[in-house]
Design a protein around this motif. Structure first.
Motif, PDB file in Angstrom:
ATOM      1  N   MET A  17       0.682  -1.227  -0.024  1.00 22.38           N
ATOM      2  CA  MET A  17      -0.110  -0.172  -0.011  1.00 22.38           C
ATOM      3  C   MET A  17       0.736   1.220  -0.023  1.00 22.38           C
ATOM      4  SD  MET A  17       0.009   1.759   3.019  1.00 22.38           S
ATOM      5  CE  MET A  17      -1.387   2.729   3.100  1.00 22.38           C
ATOM      6  N   PHE A  18       0.430   2.318  -0.367  1.00 22.98           N
ATOM      7  CA  PHE A  18       0.977   3.582  -0.587  1.00 22.98           C
ATOM      8  C   PHE A  18      -0.030   4.720  -0.273  1.00 22.98           C
ATOM      9  CE2 PHE A  18       1.012   7.330  -3.211  1.00 22.98           C
ATOM     10  CZ  PHE A  18       2.419   7.625  -3.505  1.00 22.98           C
ATOM     11  N   GLN A  19       0.086   5.688   0.698  1.00 20.52           N
ATOM     12  CA  GLN A  19      -0.390   6.713   1.106  1.00 20.52           C
ATOM     13  C   GLN A  19      -0.013   8.033   1.288  1.00 20.52           C
ATOM     14  OE1 GLN A  19      -2.110   7.269   5.247  1.00 20.52           O
ATOM     15  NE2 GLN A  19      -3.908   5.994   4.361  1.00 20.52           N
ATOM     16  N   ASP A  20      -0.598   9.114   0.807  1.00 13.69           N
ATOM     17  CA  ASP A  20       0.059  10.732   1.038  1.00 13.69           C
ATOM     18  C   ASP A  20      -1.095  11.198   1.867  1.00 13.69           C
ATOM     19  OD1 ASP A  20       2.438  10.347  -0.382  1.00 13.69           O
ATOM     20  OD2 ASP A  20       1.404  11.082  -2.186  1.00 13.69           O
ATOM     21  N   SER A  21      -0.680  11.464   3.119  1.00 13.79           N
ATOM     22  CA  SER A  21      -1.973  12.197   3.608  1.00 13.79           C
ATOM     23  C   SER A  21      -1.063  13.328   4.772  1.00 13.79           C
ATOM     24  CB  SER A  21      -2.638  11.133   4.976  1.00 13.79           C
ATOM     25  OG  SER A  21      -1.255  10.846   5.927  1.00 13.79           O
ATOM     26  N   ALA A  22      -1.969  13.963   5.207  1.00 14.68           N
ATOM     27  CA  ALA A  22      -1.629  15.424   5.964  1.00 14.68           C
ATOM     28  C   ALA A  22      -2.412  15.469   7.403  1.00 14.68           C
ATOM     29  CB  ALA A  22      -1.994  16.581   5.169  1.00 14.68           C
ATOM     30  N   THR A  23      -1.824  15.962   8.242  1.00  9.77           N
ATOM     31  CA  THR A  23      -2.311  16.482   9.533  1.00  9.77           C
ATOM     32  C   THR A  23      -3.744  17.433   9.162  1.00  9.77           C
ATOM     33  OG1 THR A  23      -0.782  18.074  10.261  1.00  9.77           O
ATOM     34  CG2 THR A  23      -0.457  15.576  10.965  1.00  9.77           C
ATOM     35  N   VAL A  24      -4.546  17.302  10.193  1.00  8.51           N
ATOM     36  CA  VAL A  24      -5.595  18.535  10.256  1.00  8.51           C
ATOM     37  C   VAL A  24      -5.816  19.081  11.182  1.00  8.51           C
ATOM     38  CG1 VAL A  24      -6.722  17.571   8.110  1.00  8.51           C
ATOM     39  CG2 VAL A  24      -7.377  16.644  10.342  1.00  8.51           C
ATOM     40  N   PRO A  25      -6.127  20.449  11.445  1.00 10.44           N
ATOM     41  CA  PRO A  25      -6.131  21.164  12.764  1.00 10.44           C
ATOM     42  C   PRO A  25      -7.259  20.360  13.860  1.00 10.44           C
ATOM     43  CG  PRO A  25      -6.465  22.696  10.835  1.00 10.44           C
ATOM     44  CD  PRO A  25      -6.642  21.444  10.375  1.00 10.44           C
ATOM     45  N   GLU A  26      -8.229  20.060  13.197  1.00 10.15           N
ATOM     46  CA  GLU A  26      -9.278  19.287  14.203  1.00 10.15           C
ATOM     47  C   GLU A  26      -8.806  17.902  14.730  1.00 10.15           C
ATOM     48  OE1 GLU A  26     -10.839  18.133   9.856  1.00 10.15           O
ATOM     49  OE2 GLU A  26      -9.801  20.002  10.937  1.00 10.15           O
ATOM     50  N   GLY A  27      -7.714  17.257  14.363  1.00  9.19           N
ATOM     51  CA  GLY A  27      -7.209  16.348  14.653  1.00  9.19           C
ATOM     52  C   GLY A  27      -6.938  15.130  13.514  1.00  9.19           C
ATOM     53  N   GLY A  28      -6.209  14.173  13.666  1.00  6.85           N
ATOM     54  CA  GLY A  28      -6.368  13.124  12.544  1.00  6.85           C
ATOM     55  C   GLY A  28      -5.665  13.460  11.319  1.00  6.85           C
ATOM     56  N   ARG A  29      -6.000  12.685  10.323  1.00  4.49           N
ATOM     57  CA  ARG A  29      -5.401  12.920   8.943  1.00  4.49           C
ATOM     58  C   ARG A  29      -6.385  12.775   7.718  1.00  4.49           C
ATOM     59  NH1 ARG A  29       0.214  12.261   9.997  1.00  4.49           N
ATOM     60  NH2 ARG A  29       0.751  12.803   7.874  1.00  4.49           N
ATOM     61  N   ARG A  30      -6.080  13.467   6.981  1.00  8.92           N
ATOM     62  CA  ARG A  30      -6.859  13.311   5.459  1.00  8.92           C
ATOM     63  C   ARG A  30      -5.765  12.787   4.603  1.00  8.92           C
ATOM     64  NH1 ARG A  30     -12.134  14.792   6.080  1.00  8.92           N
ATOM     65  NH2 ARG A  30     -12.301  14.747   3.544  1.00  8.92           N
ATOM     66  N   ALA A  31      -6.073  11.935   3.531  1.00  8.69           N
ATOM     67  CA  ALA A  31      -5.134  11.496   2.443  1.00  8.69           C
ATOM     68  C   ALA A  31      -5.375  12.013   1.099  1.00  8.69           C
ATOM     69  CB  ALA A  31      -5.235   9.948   2.384  1.00  8.69           C
ATOM     70  N   VAL A  32      -4.748  12.345   0.360  1.00 13.80           N
ATOM     71  CA  VAL A  32      -4.992  12.732  -1.199  1.00 13.80           C
ATOM     72  C   VAL A  32      -4.758  11.747  -1.995  1.00 13.80           C
ATOM     73  CG1 VAL A  32      -2.816  13.858  -1.259  1.00 13.80           C
ATOM     74  CG2 VAL A  32      -4.631  14.713  -2.643  1.00 13.80           C
ATOM     75  N   HIS A  33      -3.742  10.883  -1.852  1.00 14.36           N
ATOM     76  CA  HIS A  33      -3.393   9.435  -2.514  1.00 14.36           C
ATOM     77  C   HIS A  33      -3.440   8.366  -1.762  1.00 14.36           C
ATOM     78  CE1 HIS A  33      -1.064  12.897  -4.509  1.00 14.36           C
ATOM     79  NE2 HIS A  33      -2.073  12.955  -5.222  1.00 14.36           N
ATOM     80  N   GLU A  34      -4.190   7.245  -2.138  1.00 17.69           N
ATOM     81  CA  GLU A  34      -3.912   5.934  -1.640  1.00 17.69           C
ATOM     82  C   GLU A  34      -4.039   4.719  -2.636  1.00 17.69           C
ATOM     83  OE1 GLU A  34      -5.038   4.795   2.692  1.00 17.69           O
ATOM     84  OE2 GLU A  34      -6.442   3.932   1.101  1.00 17.69           O
ATOM     85  N   TYR A  35      -3.410   3.788  -2.766  1.00 16.78           N
ATOM     86  CA  TYR A  35      -3.311   2.780  -3.696  1.00 16.78           C
ATOM     87  C   TYR A  35      -3.062   1.372  -2.712  1.00 16.78           C
ATOM     88  CZ  TYR A  35      -3.129   4.765  -8.490  1.00 16.78           C
ATOM     89  OH  TYR A  35      -3.644   5.640  -9.597  1.00 16.78           O
ATOM     90  N   ARG A  36      -3.391   0.545  -3.154  1.00 17.27           N
ATOM     91  CA  ARG A  36      -3.287  -0.973  -2.904  1.00 17.27           C
ATOM     92  C   ARG A  36      -2.678  -1.818  -4.166  1.00 17.27           C
ATOM     93  NH1 ARG A  36      -6.269  -4.884   1.382  1.00 17.27           N
ATOM     94  NH2 ARG A  36      -4.473  -6.280   1.861  1.00 17.27           N
ATOM     95  N   LEU A  37      -1.544  -2.787  -4.153  1.00 19.61           N
ATOM     96  CA  LEU A  37      -1.147  -3.288  -4.903  1.00 19.61           C
ATOM     97  C   LEU A  37      -1.223  -5.088  -4.365  1.00 19.61           C
ATOM     98  CD1 LEU A  37       2.036  -1.220  -6.141  1.00 19.61           C
ATOM     99  CD2 LEU A  37      -0.350  -1.294  -7.032  1.00 19.61           C
ATOM    100  N   HIS A  38      -1.730  -5.792  -5.391  1.00 20.50           N
ATOM    101  CA  HIS A  38      -1.460  -7.026  -5.156  1.00 20.50           C
ATOM    102  C   HIS A  38      -0.462  -7.729  -6.433  1.00 20.50           C
ATOM    103  CE1 HIS A  38      -4.508  -7.336  -2.146  1.00 20.50           C
ATOM    104  NE2 HIS A  38      -5.121  -6.487  -2.958  1.00 20.50           N
ATOM    105  N   ALA A  39       0.368  -8.612  -6.058  1.00 24.47           N
ATOM    106  CA  ALA A  39       1.217  -9.076  -7.310  1.00 24.47           C
ATOM    107  C   ALA A  39       1.898 -10.538  -6.732  1.00 24.47           C
ATOM    108  CB  ALA A  39       2.476  -8.017  -7.472  1.00 24.47           C
ATOM    109  N   THR A  40       2.060 -11.187  -8.010  1.00 20.38           N
ATOM    110  CA  THR A  40       2.956 -12.402  -7.615  1.00 20.38           C
ATOM    111  C   THR A  40       3.963 -12.345  -8.884  1.00 20.38           C
ATOM    112  OG1 THR A  40       1.534 -13.710  -9.388  1.00 20.38           O
ATOM    113  CG2 THR A  40       0.852 -13.785  -6.981  1.00 20.38           C
ATOM    114  N   ALA A  41       5.118 -13.140  -8.427  1.00 22.03           N
ATOM    115  CA  ALA A  41       6.270 -13.327  -9.165  1.00 22.03           C
ATOM    116  C   ALA A  41       6.908 -14.537  -9.210  1.00 22.03           C
ATOM    117  CB  ALA A  41       7.319 -12.067  -8.629  1.00 22.03           C
ATOM    118  N   HIS A  42       7.494 -14.978 -10.095  1.00 25.53           N
ATOM    119  CA  HIS A  42       8.214 -16.096 -10.352  1.00 25.53           C
ATOM    120  C   HIS A  42       9.407 -16.213  -9.102  1.00 25.53           C
ATOM    121  CE1 HIS A  42      10.804 -19.481 -11.763  1.00 25.53           C
ATOM    122  NE2 HIS A  42       9.780 -19.777 -12.880  1.00 25.53           N
ATOM    123  N   ALA A  43       9.325 -17.376  -8.556  1.00 23.21           N
ATOM    124  CA  ALA A  43      10.295 -17.429  -6.975  1.00 23.21           C
ATOM    125  C   ALA A  43      11.709 -17.566  -7.692  1.00 23.21           C
ATOM    126  CB  ALA A  43       9.905 -18.554  -6.571  1.00 23.21           C
TER     127      ALA A  43
END
Length: 334
Positions: free
Chosen positions: A230-256
């Motif tokens: 997974m990959f995420q770009d997020s920022a803090t916010v004045p009210e607390g916690g975080r908000r994200a502007v980019h997020e991906y999840r990847l699934h892959a398989t590869a030859h051993a």
């Protein structure tokens, strides 16, 4: 017969906390946290943390197999490195002092630290992310409009053709081909799973304006190598916690044995424009590519409107999977 284009994928929303670590796997986590001690418009500071954690299949406690810390300070109102250091220390980092984290930085990085690149260290992953993180750091200012002098503006230069999101005719572009504003950010929860607090390295907990790039890469060996990332770009916010502007999840398989990609799937989770997710329709072009070659192959094959800048960054980071597999095998034999 009419052949219809495949439907455009839609962002599915925030992933939530990370999954519990699979037994017999190795997990790499990394974060780059930005801040401006003197307020927006002053020198940017980056605190980077990354760790590789082996989880034995037999229930033994997890083992840290690699860990790095990175601290970078930029000159005011620029992306030029003023100071840079790591723990453990690397003297070669001095070669990056004075470098601008823009075009050509990754080439300079590869030349300055070839051993870190070839062995796929956690440090190199963070260094490779510096150009992108220093570029998007000002997103935090949009969350904290009264936190300092600030210089944030929507990009004034033409963006058409830069990536899938800015393809000709994109809803992201104004008539003069300049990026529009907008806000499709989403509130996100903390990254660690409540049932797996050791699943992440120690995270910074900024309460001031701050941007973060976070990565997780889970690797499980077997007849084929399994990857969940997974990959995420997020920022803090004045009210607390975080908000994200980019997020991906990847699934892959590869030859051993060869490391060649067998399957690859990306889930767009949070993205700023309607056209951004279209880039996932081009991932089949990477099948057969050795994982170790992704840092160079991805920008060549998925360039311009064939790729998403942030998806490309997520894919390029899989180049270190062979190093993680090797670390897992060494740890399993100890």
């Amino acid at each position: 017969m009419t052949i219809e284009d495949p439907p455009a994928p839609q962002p599915a929303g925030p992933l939530g906390p990370s999954p519990v670590r699979p037994p017999g796997s190795v997990r790499r986590t990394s974060t780059l946290d930005t801040r401006w001690p003197g307020g927006f418009g002053t020198g940017l500071h980056i605190d980077g943390r990354a760790r590789d954690l082996y989880t034995p299949a037999d229930g033994r406690p997890p083992l840290v197999v690699a860990e790095d810390r990175l601290r970078v300070r930029f000159t005011p109102a620029s992306r030029v490195i003023e100071e840079i250091e790591s723990t453990p220390a690397r003297s070669e980092l001095a070669l990056l002092t004075g470098a601008r984290c823009g075009g050509g930085f990754r080439t300079r990085l590869a030349q300055a630290l070839p051993r870190e690149r070839d062995t796929g260290t956690p440090l190199y992953l963070m260094l490779d992310d510096l150009a992108a993180v220093s570029l998007i750091a000002d997103f935090a200012e949009t969350r904290w409009p009264s936190a300092g002098p600030g210089t944030h503006r929507v990009a004034a230069r033409p963006q058409e053709g830069v990536c899938t999101g800015f393809m000709p005719g994109s809803s992201a572009l104004s008539p003069d081909h300049v990026r529009k504003g907008g806000d499709r950010t989403r509130r996100v929860v903390p990254l660690p799973h409540p049932d797996d607090p050791a699943g992440w390295h120690e995270l910074a907990a900024p309460t001031e304006p701050s941007m973060r790039r976070a990565r997780r890469i889970d690797v499980t060996p077997g007849e084929v190598i399994g990857v969940d990332a997974m990959f995420q770009d997020s920022a803090t916010v004045p009210e607390g916690g975080r908000r994200a502007v980019h997020e991906y999840r990847l699934h892959a398989t590869a030859h051993a044995r060869t490391g060649a990609l067998l399957t690859l799937r990306a889930e767009p989770r949070i993205l700023p424009y309607d056209e951004c997710p279209l880039a996932v329709l081009n991932l089949d072009r990477l099948l057969g590519t050795p994982l170790a070659d992704l840092r160079t192959t991805v920008p060549r094959v998925l360039r311009g409107t064939d790729g998403c800048t942030h998806l490309n960054d997520a894919l390029r980071a899989l180049a270190e999977v062979p190093a993680l597999v090797a670390a897992l095998h060494r740890s399993a034999q100890e």
